[in-house]
Design an enzyme around this catalytic site. Sequence first.
Site, PDB file in Angstrom:
ATOM      1  N   ILE A  52       0.819  -1.214   0.000  1.00 47.73           N
ATOM      2  CA  ILE A  52       0.000   0.000   0.000  1.00 47.73           C
ATOM      3  C   ILE A  52       0.856   1.269   0.000  1.00 47.73           C
ATOM      4  O   ILE A  52       0.392   2.328  -0.424  1.00 47.73           O
ATOM      5  CB  ILE A  52      -0.956  -0.019   1.218  1.00 47.73           C
ATOM      6  CG1 ILE A  52      -2.167   0.867   0.986  1.00 47.73           C
ATOM      7  CG2 ILE A  52      -0.230   0.332   2.506  1.00 47.73           C
ATOM      8  CD1 ILE A  52      -3.275   0.685   1.996  1.00 47.73           C
TER       9      ILE A  52
ATOM     10  N   ASN B  60      11.306  -8.891   7.041  1.00 45.73           N
ATOM     11  CA  ASN B  60      11.556  -8.284   8.347  1.00 45.73           C
ATOM     12  C   ASN B  60      10.977  -9.202   9.422  1.00 45.73           C
ATOM     13  O   ASN B  60       9.829  -9.653   9.312  1.00 45.73           O
ATOM     14  CB  ASN B  60      10.906  -6.902   8.419  1.00 45.73           C
ATOM     15  CG  ASN B  60      11.540  -5.928   7.461  1.00 45.73           C
ATOM     16  OD1 ASN B  60      12.747  -5.952   7.256  1.00 45.73           O
ATOM     17  ND2 ASN B  60      10.735  -5.075   6.846  1.00 45.73           N
TER      18      ASN B  60
ATOM     19  N   HIS C   2       5.439 -12.112   5.793  1.00 45.87           N
ATOM     20  CA  HIS C   2       5.394 -11.546   4.445  1.00 45.87           C
ATOM     21  C   HIS C   2       6.814 -11.349   3.950  1.00 45.87           C
ATOM     22  O   HIS C   2       7.700 -10.952   4.699  1.00 45.87           O
ATOM     23  CB  HIS C   2       4.619 -10.225   4.394  1.00 45.87           C
ATOM     24  CG  HIS C   2       4.981  -9.258   5.481  1.00 45.87           C
ATOM     25  ND1 HIS C   2       4.586  -9.434   6.797  1.00 45.87           N
ATOM     26  CD2 HIS C   2       5.704  -8.112   5.463  1.00 45.87           C
ATOM     27  CE1 HIS C   2       5.041  -8.445   7.527  1.00 45.87           C
ATOM     28  NE2 HIS C   2       5.740  -7.625   6.738  1.00 45.87           N
TER      29      HIS C   2
END
Length: 125
Positions: A40, A97, A110
């Site tokens: 996003i 991460n 992710h």
Amino acid sequence: MSVDVSLAYDDQNIFAKILRGEIPNRTVYRDEWALAFHDIAPQAPVHVLVIPTGAFVSWDDFSARASEAEIAGFVRAVGQVARDLGLTGAGYRLLANTGHHGHQEVAHLHVHILAGKPLGPMLAR
Ligand code: 5GP
């Protein structure tokens, strides 16, 4: 703000909601093992997130608990997404991460795919 990935999986996290179709996303790929969609707030010309369809908090959780089929399916999906986006020739960066020092913000595993220009050194100095 990073999340505490030592906690149990919370099915109210934003990517769980995206997986269930409760929040819209710009999907680029979906199969049994993975969903890929545009970030996003892109930090590169191409910035896509690939998430496993299973409930895993982090890379640590996934690598410890996922089945062989889930791991193979997810890793193959990440590569497939990069190929589908035409990134193989010029190259790309993968980033997962993990935890507080990794600055993980969403507590569903992710992998970031970043590409579209020379990305420079791995970390800001
Ligand atoms: P992290 O810091 O956890 O590795 O990365 C989380 C990423 O998720 C960020 O790059 C952020 O922009 C992205 N993100 C957060 N909320 C949403 C959302 O609702 N939709 C999409 N597509 N990306 C999101």
